[in-house]
Design a protein around this motif. Sequence first.
Motif, PDB file in Angstrom:
ATOM      1  N   SER A 127       0.829  -1.205   0.000  1.00 34.04           N
ATOM      2  CA  SER A 127       0.000   0.000   0.000  1.00 34.04           C
ATOM      3  C   SER A 127       0.865   1.258   0.000  1.00 34.04           C
ATOM      4  N   LEU A 128       2.034   1.192   0.648  1.00 28.94           N
ATOM      5  CA  LEU A 128       2.928   2.355   0.665  1.00 28.94           C
ATOM      6  C   LEU A 128       3.561   2.567  -0.706  1.00 28.94           C
ATOM      7  N   GLN A 129       3.838   1.494  -1.427  1.00 30.66           N
ATOM      8  CA  GLN A 129       4.371   1.633  -2.780  1.00 30.66           C
ATOM      9  C   GLN A 129       3.319   2.234  -3.715  1.00 30.66           C
ATOM     10  N   ASP A 130       2.066   1.851  -3.498  1.00 37.10           N
ATOM     11  CA  ASP A 130       0.980   2.461  -4.295  1.00 37.10           C
ATOM     12  C   ASP A 130       0.861   3.937  -3.971  1.00 37.10           C
ATOM     13  N   LEU A 131       1.048   4.286  -2.700  1.00 38.19           N
ATOM     14  CA  LEU A 131       0.983   5.701  -2.313  1.00 38.19           C
ATOM     15  C   LEU A 131       2.133   6.484  -2.943  1.00 38.19           C
ATOM     16  N   ASN A 132       3.280   5.830  -3.099  1.00 37.54           N
ATOM     17  CA  ASN A 132       4.415   6.489  -3.743  1.00 37.54           C
ATOM     18  C   ASN A 132       4.064   6.893  -5.164  1.00 37.54           C
ATOM     19  N   ALA A 133       3.261   6.060  -5.843  1.00 36.25           N
ATOM     20  CA  ALA A 133       2.874   6.366  -7.224  1.00 36.25           C
ATOM     21  C   ALA A 133       1.744   7.387  -7.278  1.00 36.25           C
ATOM     22  N   ALA A 140      -5.616   5.901  -2.200  1.00 35.37           N
ATOM     23  CA  ALA A 140      -4.346   5.259  -1.836  1.00 35.37           C
ATOM     24  C   ALA A 140      -4.006   5.529  -0.375  1.00 35.37           C
ATOM     25  N   ARG A 141      -4.291   6.762   0.077  1.00 31.53           N
ATOM     26  CA  ARG A 141      -4.033   7.120   1.479  1.00 31.53           C
ATOM     27  C   ARG A 141      -4.932   6.305   2.418  1.00 31.53           C
ATOM     28  N   SER A 142      -6.196   6.123   2.013  1.00 30.28           N
ATOM     29  CA  SER A 142      -7.123   5.359   2.848  1.00 30.28           C
ATOM     30  C   SER A 142      -6.672   3.898   2.977  1.00 30.28           C
ATOM     31  N   VAL A 143      -6.159   3.346   1.856  1.00 30.82           N
ATOM     32  CA  VAL A 143      -5.689   1.952   1.905  1.00 30.82           C
ATOM     33  C   VAL A 143      -4.501   1.836   2.856  1.00 30.82           C
ATOM     34  N   VAL A 144      -3.578   2.831   2.799  1.00 28.26           N
ATOM     35  CA  VAL A 144      -2.426   2.804   3.708  1.00 28.26           C
ATOM     36  C   VAL A 144      -2.906   2.826   5.155  1.00 28.26           C
ATOM     37  N   ASP A 416      -7.315  12.240  10.121  1.00 25.17           N
ATOM     38  CA  ASP A 416      -7.116  13.028   8.892  1.00 25.17           C
ATOM     39  C   ASP A 416      -6.132  12.296   7.977  1.00 25.17           C
ATOM     40  N   LEU A 417      -6.647  11.860   6.804  1.00 22.74           N
ATOM     41  CA  LEU A 417      -5.789  11.139   5.853  1.00 22.74           C
ATOM     42  C   LEU A 417      -4.667  12.027   5.330  1.00 22.74           C
ATOM     43  N   ASP A 418      -4.899  13.359   5.311  1.00 17.33           N
ATOM     44  CA  ASP A 418      -3.895  14.274   4.770  1.00 17.33           C
ATOM     45  C   ASP A 418      -2.660  14.361   5.661  1.00 17.33           C
ATOM     46  N   GLY A 435       5.957  11.689  -3.783  1.00 17.05           N
ATOM     47  CA  GLY A 435       5.641  10.489  -2.987  1.00 17.05           C
ATOM     48  C   GLY A 435       6.898   9.775  -2.524  1.00 17.05           C
ATOM     49  N   SER A 436       8.020  10.518  -2.514  1.00 18.63           N
ATOM     50  CA  SER A 436       9.297   9.854  -2.198  1.00 18.63           C
ATOM     51  C   SER A 436       9.355   9.338  -0.756  1.00 18.63           C
ATOM     52  N   ASN A 437       8.688  10.037   0.184  1.00 25.89           N
ATOM     53  CA  ASN A 437       8.750   9.546   1.572  1.00 25.89           C
ATOM     54  C   ASN A 437       7.918   8.283   1.749  1.00 25.89           C
ATOM     55  N   ALA A 438       6.871   8.127   0.915  1.00 20.57           N
ATOM     56  CA  ALA A 438       6.103   6.873   0.968  1.00 20.57           C
ATOM     57  C   ALA A 438       6.999   5.704   0.590  1.00 20.57           C
ATOM     58  N   LEU A 439       7.913   5.954  -0.390  1.00 20.47           N
ATOM     59  CA  LEU A 439       8.863   4.903  -0.774  1.00 20.47           C
ATOM     60  C   LEU A 439       9.859   4.646   0.363  1.00 20.47           C
TER      61      LEU A 439
END
Length: 542
Positions: A127-133, A140-144, A416-418, A435-439
């Motif tokens: 899920s974090l890799q998806d958030l990176n994209a 994507a944030r909700s899934v994380v 808050d998802l944000d 989205g680099s920090n998600a990676l």
Amino acid sequence: MQSTFHGLETARRAINAQQTAIQTTGHNIANANTPGYSRQRVNFSQTEAFPSPGFNKPNIPGQIGTGVKAGEVERVREAFLDVQYRAENNKHGYWDNRHSALEKIEDIMNEPTEDGLAQTMDRFWESLQDLNANPEDSGARSVVRQRGVALAETFNYTYNSLESIQKDYKSEIGVETDRMNSLLNQINDINKQVARIEPHGDLTNDLYDKRDMLVDELSQYVNISVEQVGSGGLSKETADGKYTIKLADESGNDTGVTLVNGRDLEANQFRVSYDEDTGLVDNIYVASAKALENSEDVSDLEGKSGVVSFNSLEDFNSYGKFRASMEAYGYMDGEEEAGLFPEMMQALDQMVHTFISGEGGFNETHSNGWSLYEIENGEHEGFDFFDFASGDDPITEDNIKGAAQRLKVSDDILGDLDKIAAASEVDGEAFSGDGSNALNLANVKDADLDFNGTTTNVQSYYQGVIGDMAVSTNEANRMARNTDQLRESVEDRRQSVSGVSLDEEMSNLIQFQHAYNAAARNLTVMDEMLDRIINGMGVVGR
């Protein structure tokens, strides 16, 4: 001069002896399926010949046999096989109970499966890799966030399940303690009955069997050695006497602790005490029932005369089911907590705390990033993604106990998802499409972290924990099977000696029946001879 009725008396003795043998055979057949029964036999012996040697003996060609008598009825049993059986029964009790505990832990850890902790973590990394994209996508944030919640709940569930089964083992220790104490009392009661009967020259075969069954069961819980103490009086050489039972160590050596005293006809009892802070086993006492009854607080037993105290499980080096239960539940090894369940929960706590709060861990990486909320406000606050539920003792670097049980997604992220920090700061700035920090967060799984002196990544650490558990389970399973086979082998040999064979008993029955019939026919012959002399002679000229 030889008696006219000598033959009648010889035949009578033979009938009585064969009748006793038939009755004993019937007793064996009746108890063919009785657990713990040892087959019995009548020891025949010749009666004293006539006449006895002496100058005034009758002038007859030689001594004439006077028949047979039934000696004692004794059970057929080999004591050496009992010793072997109890040794193997003790080992099997330990390894079988240990294997059962490890299997329960395996069931809870549920690895490798689609619902296990490893798979839940993998879904979180994905899920974090998806958030990176798609760093700005609310889906994507909700899934994380939801997979973070699922990860925390999986840790909570696993820890709580381990804790629940651990409590069951505490109850099991209490049940086993009560059963051992009951067995010791029953053996002592039989000792008292044996002490009253044997001095009169009788063999208490049925009591011997009952006592041996109790001793067999006791050997499953702790390792023991058995000594026989004579009852005195007119006791026969074949009498088993009273049992003195001592606690033995792993190698079968005497530990100096007497559980049942055959001389004084007294029995001691077990009592387990628990550490006030951790609730784990911290002491095992062996003392008389009277000493235990008068000591509601276990601290009263310390230093008391006649009370044996084992201050740690390492000192209580008597293997068996009892020790395996305490090892599974947990015990105090000095100041450290040890045992199967405590060590697995400690491993989960260490894993969660290092992964979440350790240097280079998930929260540190997340708080270094920028969230949409912070980018919009132009101020970096540094939110944690995970948090620990409040409790009596806060989770800190010095107190990680319960970290897996209290792990949760932080209120900031839940609200808050944000506030999920997917962006990184570059040259003092961050922008929403980054989205680099998600990676970076996804890469935490491969980062080397310090797990209390062991440097590795979180996945390798968890695989190591599961691998050690699997090795221990396989070892316990192998030992349980081996000891069970040895125990069964000894039991088969013991049954070949003591068990009732209906074929053998039936052949004995026919043999004794024919002997009885022959003795009766002999009696008839003697009767006809006497009839000829008494009624058929002296009638000439009538």
